[in-house]
Design an enzyme around this catalytic site. Structure first.
Site, PDB file in Angstrom:
ATOM      1  N   ARG A 198      -0.342  -2.972 -50.348  1.00  0.00           N
ATOM      2  CA  ARG A 198      -0.056  -4.397 -50.485  1.00  0.00           C
ATOM      3  C   ARG A 198      -0.062  -4.756 -51.962  1.00  0.00           C
ATOM      4  O   ARG A 198      -1.063  -4.615 -52.636  1.00  0.00           O
ATOM      5  CB  ARG A 198      -1.132  -5.184 -49.727  1.00  0.00           C
ATOM      6  CG  ARG A 198      -0.779  -6.614 -49.488  1.00  0.00           C
ATOM      7  CD  ARG A 198      -1.847  -7.266 -48.629  1.00  0.00           C
ATOM      8  NE  ARG A 198      -1.719  -6.924 -47.225  1.00  0.00           N
ATOM      9  CZ  ARG A 198      -0.875  -7.521 -46.393  1.00  0.00           C
ATOM     10  NH1 ARG A 198      -0.085  -8.469 -46.820  1.00  0.00           N
ATOM     11  NH2 ARG A 198      -0.825  -7.170 -45.126  1.00  0.00           N
TER      12      ARG A 198
ATOM     13  N   LYS B 209       0.769   2.317 -46.565  1.00  0.00           N
ATOM     14  CA  LYS B 209       1.150   0.931 -46.848  1.00  0.00           C
ATOM     15  C   LYS B 209       0.334   0.455 -48.025  1.00  0.00           C
ATOM     16  O   LYS B 209      -0.886   0.590 -48.024  1.00  0.00           O
ATOM     17  CB  LYS B 209       0.810   0.040 -45.654  1.00  0.00           C
ATOM     18  CG  LYS B 209       1.725   0.196 -44.500  1.00  0.00           C
ATOM     19  CD  LYS B 209       1.433  -0.861 -43.448  1.00  0.00           C
ATOM     20  CE  LYS B 209       2.285  -0.566 -42.227  1.00  0.00           C
ATOM     21  NZ  LYS B 209       2.160  -1.497 -41.161  1.00  0.00           N
TER      22      LYS B 209
ATOM     23  N   THR C 267       7.972  -0.060 -28.814  1.00  0.00           N
ATOM     24  CA  THR C 267       9.070  -0.968 -29.206  1.00  0.00           C
ATOM     25  C   THR C 267       9.998  -0.300 -30.217  1.00  0.00           C
ATOM     26  O   THR C 267      11.106  -0.753 -30.447  1.00  0.00           O
ATOM     27  CB  THR C 267       8.514  -2.238 -29.870  1.00  0.00           C
ATOM     28  OG1 THR C 267       7.833  -1.862 -31.079  1.00  0.00           O
ATOM     29  CG2 THR C 267       7.556  -2.972 -28.961  1.00  0.00           C
ATOM     30  N   GLY C 268       9.512   0.738 -30.861  1.00  0.00           N
ATOM     31  CA  GLY C 268      10.295   1.433 -31.886  1.00  0.00           C
ATOM     32  C   GLY C 268      10.131   0.824 -33.277  1.00  0.00           C
ATOM     33  O   GLY C 268      10.715   1.307 -34.244  1.00  0.00           O
TER      34      GLY C 268
ATOM     35  N   ASP D 143       5.404  10.967 -34.149  1.00  0.00           N
ATOM     36  CA  ASP D 143       4.338  10.052 -33.727  1.00  0.00           C
ATOM     37  C   ASP D 143       3.933  10.430 -32.301  1.00  0.00           C
ATOM     38  O   ASP D 143       4.664  11.161 -31.626  1.00  0.00           O
ATOM     39  CB  ASP D 143       4.854   8.601 -33.781  1.00  0.00           C
ATOM     40  CG  ASP D 143       3.729   7.606 -34.041  1.00  0.00           C
ATOM     41  OD1 ASP D 143       2.550   7.983 -33.951  1.00  0.00           O
ATOM     42  OD2 ASP D 143       4.043   6.431 -34.328  1.00  0.00           O
TER      43      ASP D 143
ATOM     44  N   ASP E 174       2.375   6.730 -40.146  1.00  0.00           N
ATOM     45  CA  ASP E 174       1.175   6.084 -40.682  1.00  0.00           C
ATOM     46  C   ASP E 174       0.040   7.107 -40.677  1.00  0.00           C
ATOM     47  O   ASP E 174       0.191   8.220 -40.157  1.00  0.00           O
ATOM     48  CB  ASP E 174       0.785   4.821 -39.887  1.00  0.00           C
ATOM     49  CG  ASP E 174       0.645   5.095 -38.392  1.00  0.00           C
ATOM     50  OD1 ASP E 174       0.154   6.192 -38.039  1.00  0.00           O
ATOM     51  OD2 ASP E 174       1.019   4.230 -37.592  1.00  0.00           O
TER      52      ASP E 174
ATOM     53  N   GLU F  14       0.850  -1.204   0.000  1.00  0.00           N
ATOM     54  CA  GLU F  14       0.000   0.000   0.000  1.00  0.00           C
ATOM     55  C   GLU F  14       0.881   1.248   0.000  1.00  0.00           C
ATOM     56  O   GLU F  14       2.033   1.200   0.415  1.00  0.00           O
ATOM     57  CB  GLU F  14      -0.878   0.027   1.252  1.00  0.00           C
ATOM     58  CG  GLU F  14      -1.965  -1.024   1.257  1.00  0.00           C
ATOM     59  CD  GLU F  14      -2.789  -0.977   2.543  1.00  0.00           C
ATOM     60  OE1 GLU F  14      -2.584  -0.066   3.372  1.00  0.00           O
ATOM     61  OE2 GLU F  14      -3.639  -1.869   2.709  1.00  0.00           O
TER      62      GLU F  14
HETATM   63  C1  R5P Z   1      -0.089   3.607 -32.943  1.00  0.00           C
HETATM   64  O1  R5P Z   1      -1.314   3.762 -32.832  1.00  0.00           O
HETATM   65  C2  R5P Z   1       0.809   4.635 -32.351  1.00  0.00           C
HETATM   66  O2  R5P Z   1       0.565   5.894 -32.922  1.00  0.00           O
HETATM   67  C3  R5P Z   1       2.290   4.288 -32.487  1.00  0.00           C
HETATM   68  O3  R5P Z   1       2.658   4.332 -33.850  1.00  0.00           O
HETATM   69  C4  R5P Z   1       2.613   2.925 -31.927  1.00  0.00           C
HETATM   70  O4  R5P Z   1       2.034   2.750 -30.663  1.00  0.00           O
HETATM   71  C5  R5P Z   1       4.126   2.773 -31.807  1.00  0.00           C
HETATM   72  O5  R5P Z   1       4.411   1.508 -31.282  1.00  0.00           O
HETATM   73  P1  R5P Z   1       5.796   0.809 -31.556  1.00  0.00           P
HETATM   74  O6  R5P Z   1       6.890   1.752 -31.163  1.00  0.00           O
HETATM   75  O7  R5P Z   1       5.758  -0.430 -30.689  1.00  0.00           O
HETATM   76  O8  R5P Z   1       5.860   0.439 -33.015  1.00  0.00           O
END
Ligand code: R5P
Length: 293
Positions: free
Chosen positions: A195, A193, A224-225, A219, A170, A36
């Site tokens: 395909r 993107k 994770t990058g 962003d 994105d 706590e």
């Molecule tokens: C997605 O909705 C966010 O805007 C980021 O692009 C995303 O969370 C980044 O995550 P990561 O660094 O793991 O690719």
């Protein structure tokens, strides 16, 4: 007015109080052996406008509990108004019920913030929420601010940019690219993107050429990058001169900063909503300006 800094945001809270030219108090926090926490606001809050600053990054449960206790203490001790500043708003990603039976955590924490005593809420770059008023989550006034222009201006001031373009990695991030680009008078675009076969995905800037230009990829969050590294490497392949990776929330797990630099970025630059090595830009002026208004 009085700014109360929670343990997850002491430096930022102090900077906000400097910007607002008001008193700063640091929350006193202890942890009991059973896990706590104990919270005390070591100062007089009766009759004051109290601004509680607490990020809810790791560990989110503890940081939220500290926030709830502090908001309730401020309200119970007779503050005139209690404002919650939550630079990083955890639990925002579960914003709907994807499967029956799931808790919608973003709604739950919003109710708790409000019932703990907040009269107004400020946050930044809340996951998949448009910049502006947050009408669907809170009954009280709530504001989703942006750090995109602040990040862009910092990069413009500190690097000698050649023919700059601001790029969103994105489509979901295009709102920030647009605001960042507009703030420094630069072109902006986002990556798409396409395909072309089951395993053939082409990611490119939507229409602008980046050849020979400096690119700021922006962003809301780097975790994770993966998203940022992919974007940086494609932009370099398209002939960009220098690439800067910027985000508001530097979650930066594992080797994220190294991977982004290895993909071709000069530097990873973020704000201080979460304290990290990349936190080179303070969002204190962004919060202070909004609170003043
Ligand atoms: C997605 O909705 C966010 O805007 C980021 O692009 C995303 O969370 C980044 O995550 P990561 O660094 O793991 O690719």
């Amino acid at each position: 007015m009085l700014v109360v800094g929670g343990s997850a945001s002491e430096d930022l809270a102090k900077n906000i109080s400097d910007e607002l030219d008001c008193e700063f108090i640091s929350v006193e926090k202890k942890r009991f052996p059973d896990g706590e926490i104990y919270v005390k606001i070591p100062g007089e809050v009766e009759g004051e406008d109290v601004v509680v600053v607490q990020s809810t990054y790791y560990p989110p449960n503890q940081n939220y509990m500290e926030l709830f206790l502090t908001l309730d203490a401020a309200s119970d001790l007779g503050a005139d108004k209690v404002t919650a500043v939550i630079p990083y708003f955890a639990y925002a990603r579960q914003d709907k019920r994807f499967e029956p039976g799931e808790a919608v955590s973003r709604v739950t924490v919003s109710k708790l913030i409000e019932s703990a005593g907040a009269d107004e809420v400020f946050t930044l770059e809340l996951h998949s929420t448009e910049i502006g008023e947050i009408k669907d989550l809170f009954e009280i006034p709530a504001h989703n601010l942006t750090a995109a222009p602040t990040l862009a201006k910092f990069i413009e001031r500190n690097f000698d940019l050649v023919d700059p373009v601001v790029m969103a990695p994105d489509e979901g991030a295009k709102e920030w690219a647009e605001m960042a680009g507009d703030s420094i008078g630069a072109d902006w675009d986002y990556m798409v993107k396409e395909r072309e076969g089951p395993e053939d995905i082409d990611i490119t800037p939507r229409e602008l050429s980046v050849d020979g230009r400096d690119v700021l990829v922006i962003d809301d969050i780097i975790s994770t990058g993966g998203t940022m590294s992919e974007a940086v490497s494609i932009i370099r392949e398209n002939g960009a001169r220098k690439v800067y990776a910027a985000c508001t929330h530097p979650v930066l797990t594992g080797e994220a900063p190294d991977n982004i630099e290895e993909a071709g970025a000069e530097e990873v630059i973020s704000t201080d909503t979460i304290e990290s090595e990349a936190s080179k830009v303070s969002v204190a002026p962004v919060f202070a300006e909004a609170i003043r208004e």
